[in-house]
Scaffold this motif. Structure first.
Motif, PDB file in Angstrom:
ATOM      1  N   ASP A  36       0.867  -1.170   0.000  1.00 16.37           N
ATOM      2  CA  ASP A  36       0.000   0.000   0.000  1.00 16.37           C
ATOM      3  C   ASP A  36       0.905   1.221   0.000  1.00 16.37           C
ATOM      4  OD1 ASP A  36      -1.700   2.118   0.605  1.00 16.37           O
ATOM      5  OD2 ASP A  36      -2.895   0.962   2.021  1.00 16.37           O
ATOM      6  N   SER A  37       0.761   2.085  -1.006  1.00 16.40           N
ATOM      7  CA  SER A  37       1.659   3.237  -1.097  1.00 16.40           C
ATOM      8  C   SER A  37       1.469   4.198   0.071  1.00 16.40           C
ATOM      9  CB  SER A  37       1.466   3.965  -2.432  1.00 16.40           C
ATOM     10  OG  SER A  37       0.156   4.487  -2.536  1.00 16.40           O
ATOM     11  N   ASP A  38       0.307   4.210   0.704  1.00 16.69           N
ATOM     12  CA  ASP A  38       0.110   5.048   1.893  1.00 16.69           C
ATOM     13  C   ASP A  38       0.922   4.520   3.076  1.00 16.69           C
ATOM     14  OD1 ASP A  38      -1.541   6.753   0.546  1.00 16.69           O
ATOM     15  OD2 ASP A  38      -3.396   6.085   1.514  1.00 16.69           O
ATOM     16  N   VAL A  39       1.066   3.209   3.172  1.00 13.55           N
ATOM     17  CA  VAL A  39       1.869   2.596   4.233  1.00 13.55           C
ATOM     18  C   VAL A  39       3.348   2.688   3.875  1.00 13.55           C
ATOM     19  CG1 VAL A  39       2.325   0.445   5.481  1.00 13.55           C
ATOM     20  CG2 VAL A  39      -0.016   1.054   4.876  1.00 13.55           C
ATOM     21  N   GLY A  40       3.676   2.445   2.600  1.00 14.76           N
ATOM     22  CA  GLY A  40       5.051   2.610   2.120  1.00 14.76           C
ATOM     23  C   GLY A  40       5.907   1.369   2.168  1.00 14.76           C
ATOM     24  N   HIS A  41       5.325   0.221   2.496  1.00 16.30           N
ATOM     25  CA  HIS A  41       6.092  -1.022   2.491  1.00 16.30           C
ATOM     26  C   HIS A  41       5.142  -2.209   2.325  1.00 16.30           C
ATOM     27  CE1 HIS A  41       5.057  -0.509   6.788  1.00 16.30           C
ATOM     28  NE2 HIS A  41       4.947  -1.820   6.776  1.00 16.30           N
ATOM     29  N   TYR A  42       5.736  -3.384   2.070  1.00 10.12           N
ATOM     30  CA  TYR A  42       4.961  -4.615   1.921  1.00 10.12           C
ATOM     31  C   TYR A  42       4.579  -5.158   3.297  1.00 10.12           C
ATOM     32  CZ  TYR A  42       5.997  -5.068  -3.056  1.00 10.12           C
ATOM     33  OH  TYR A  42       6.064  -4.877  -4.407  1.00 10.12           O
ATOM     34  N   VAL A  43       3.410  -5.795   3.342  1.00 11.33           N
ATOM     35  CA  VAL A  43       2.930  -6.436   4.561  1.00 11.33           C
ATOM     36  C   VAL A  43       2.567  -7.873   4.204  1.00 11.33           C
ATOM     37  CG1 VAL A  43       1.136  -6.429   6.335  1.00 11.33           C
ATOM     38  CG2 VAL A  43       2.010  -4.259   5.438  1.00 11.33           C
ATOM     39  N   GLY A  44       3.052  -8.823   5.003  1.00 16.87           N
ATOM     40  CA  GLY A  44       2.744 -10.232   4.783  1.00 16.87           C
ATOM     41  C   GLY A  44       1.618 -10.689   5.693  1.00 16.87           C
ATOM     42  N   PHE A  45       0.756 -11.565   5.179  1.00 18.52           N
ATOM     43  CA  PHE A  45      -0.382 -12.071   5.940  1.00 18.52           C
ATOM     44  C   PHE A  45      -0.286 -13.554   6.254  1.00 18.52           C
ATOM     45  CE2 PHE A  45      -1.885  -8.378   3.570  1.00 18.52           C
ATOM     46  CZ  PHE A  45      -2.372  -7.608   4.606  1.00 18.52           C
ATOM     47  N   THR A  46       0.685 -14.232   5.664  1.00 13.07           N
ATOM     48  CA  THR A  46       0.930 -15.653   5.923  1.00 13.07           C
ATOM     49  C   THR A  46       2.422 -15.795   6.196  1.00 13.07           C
ATOM     50  OG1 THR A  46       1.415 -16.170   3.609  1.00 13.07           O
ATOM     51  CG2 THR A  46      -0.910 -16.321   4.290  1.00 13.07           C
ATOM     52  N   PRO A  47       2.876 -16.943   6.694  1.00 14.88           N
ATOM     53  CA  PRO A  47       4.317 -17.117   6.888  1.00 14.88           C
ATOM     54  C   PRO A  47       5.125 -16.883   5.600  1.00 14.88           C
ATOM     55  CG  PRO A  47       3.145 -18.831   8.054  1.00 14.88           C
ATOM     56  CD  PRO A  47       2.115 -18.075   7.251  1.00 14.88           C
ATOM     57  N   PHE A  48       4.644 -17.401   4.476  1.00 15.48           N
ATOM     58  CA  PHE A  48       5.325 -17.171   3.206  1.00 15.48           C
ATOM     59  C   PHE A  48       5.270 -15.696   2.830  1.00 15.48           C
ATOM     60  CE2 PHE A  48       5.144 -16.895  -1.485  1.00 15.48           C
ATOM     61  CZ  PHE A  48       6.444 -17.304  -1.755  1.00 15.48           C
ATOM     62  N   GLY A  49       4.115 -15.057   3.026  1.00 18.84           N
ATOM     63  CA  GLY A  49       3.966 -13.642   2.720  1.00 18.84           C
ATOM     64  C   GLY A  49       4.865 -12.766   3.575  1.00 18.84           C
ATOM     65  N   GLU A  50       5.029 -13.126   4.843  1.00 22.41           N
ATOM     66  CA  GLU A  50       5.919 -12.372   5.728  1.00 22.41           C
ATOM     67  C   GLU A  50       7.367 -12.472   5.259  1.00 22.41           C
ATOM     68  OE1 GLU A  50       5.129 -13.877   9.622  1.00 22.41           O
ATOM     69  OE2 GLU A  50       3.193 -12.857   9.738  1.00 22.41           O
ATOM     70  N   LYS A  51       7.749 -13.657   4.792  1.00 22.14           N
ATOM     71  CA  LYS A  51       9.102 -13.850   4.265  1.00 22.14           C
ATOM     72  C   LYS A  51       9.305 -13.012   3.004  1.00 22.14           C
ATOM     73  CE  LYS A  51      12.198 -17.481   2.624  1.00 22.14           C
ATOM     74  NZ  LYS A  51      12.362 -18.901   2.345  1.00 22.14           N
ATOM     75  N   GLN A  52       8.314 -13.027   2.122  1.00 17.26           N
ATOM     76  CA  GLN A  52       8.395 -12.219   0.902  1.00 17.26           C
ATOM     77  C   GLN A  52       8.425 -10.728   1.227  1.00 17.26           C
ATOM     78  OE1 GLN A  52       8.543 -13.076  -2.568  1.00 17.26           O
ATOM     79  NE2 GLN A  52       9.325 -14.856  -1.483  1.00 17.26           N
ATOM     80  N   ALA A  53       7.643 -10.300   2.209  1.00 15.30           N
ATOM     81  CA  ALA A  53       7.614  -8.888   2.610  1.00 15.30           C
ATOM     82  C   ALA A  53       8.975  -8.453   3.144  1.00 15.30           C
ATOM     83  CB  ALA A  53       6.529  -8.663   3.650  1.00 15.30           C
ATOM     84  N   ARG A  54       9.595  -9.269   3.980  1.00 16.32           N
ATOM     85  CA  ARG A  54      10.924  -8.937   4.504  1.00 16.32           C
ATOM     86  C   ARG A  54      11.934  -8.796   3.365  1.00 16.32           C
ATOM     87  NH1 ARG A  54       9.498 -12.536   8.487  1.00 16.32           N
ATOM     88  NH2 ARG A  54      10.601 -14.235   7.485  1.00 16.32           N
ATOM     89  N   TYR A  55      11.890  -9.742   2.424  1.00 12.16           N
ATOM     90  CA  TYR A  55      12.808  -9.710   1.289  1.00 12.16           C
ATOM     91  C   TYR A  55      12.601  -8.448   0.462  1.00 12.16           C
ATOM     92  CZ  TYR A  55      14.629 -10.603  -3.360  1.00 12.16           C
ATOM     93  OH  TYR A  55      15.276 -10.473  -4.563  1.00 12.16           O
ATOM     94  N   ARG A  56      11.353  -8.161   0.090  1.00 10.25           N
ATOM     95  CA  ARG A  56      11.078  -7.007  -0.780  1.00 10.25           C
ATOM     96  C   ARG A  56      11.350  -5.687  -0.062  1.00 10.25           C
ATOM     97  NH1 ARG A  56       6.472  -8.668  -4.885  1.00 10.25           N
ATOM     98  NH2 ARG A  56       6.946 -10.871  -5.034  1.00 10.25           N
ATOM     99  N   ASN A  57      10.994  -5.598   1.208  1.00 11.00           N
ATOM    100  CA  ASN A  57      11.229  -4.357   1.959  1.00 11.00           C
ATOM    101  C   ASN A  57      12.717  -4.078   2.153  1.00 11.00           C
ATOM    102  OD1 ASN A  57       8.492  -3.781   2.240  1.00 11.00           O
ATOM    103  ND2 ASN A  57       8.335  -4.904   4.147  1.00 11.00           N
TER     104      ASN A  57
END
Length: 83
Positions: A36-57
């Motif tokens: 979300d561009s208002d938040v300014g970073h990726y947010v993960g909602f599952t364990p895999f999503g959290e891993k992807q969010a950390r990587y992308r951020n």
């Protein structure tokens, strides 16, 4: 059968004065990652999503591309997207 769906949505408030980009990633109908561009970073909602969010951020190239997408994708296509 496994299915991946990615969506990108531009939200315009007061023309192009306030523009928001929301990018969502779904896997088997479950949202696992969102930007979300208002938040300014990726947010993960599952364990895999959290891993992807950390990587992308943590990748400055990916983050700069997402921040620039508000202008390059949304504002640039405003007249095409709006009725």
């Amino acid at each position: 059968v496994f299915q991946f769906v990615g969506t990108a949505e531009c939200q315009f408030i007061n023309g192009t004065e306030k523009v928001r980009l929301v990018e969502r990633h779904f896997y088997n109908r479950l949202q696992h990652l969102m930007y979300d561009s208002d938040v300014g970073h990726y947010v993960g909602f599952t364990p895999f999503g959290e891993k992807q969010a950390r990587y992308r951020n943590s990748d400055p190239v990916i983050m700069e591309d997402r921040r620039a997408a508000v202008d390059a994708f949304c504002r640039h296509n405003y007249e095409v997207i709006t009725p």
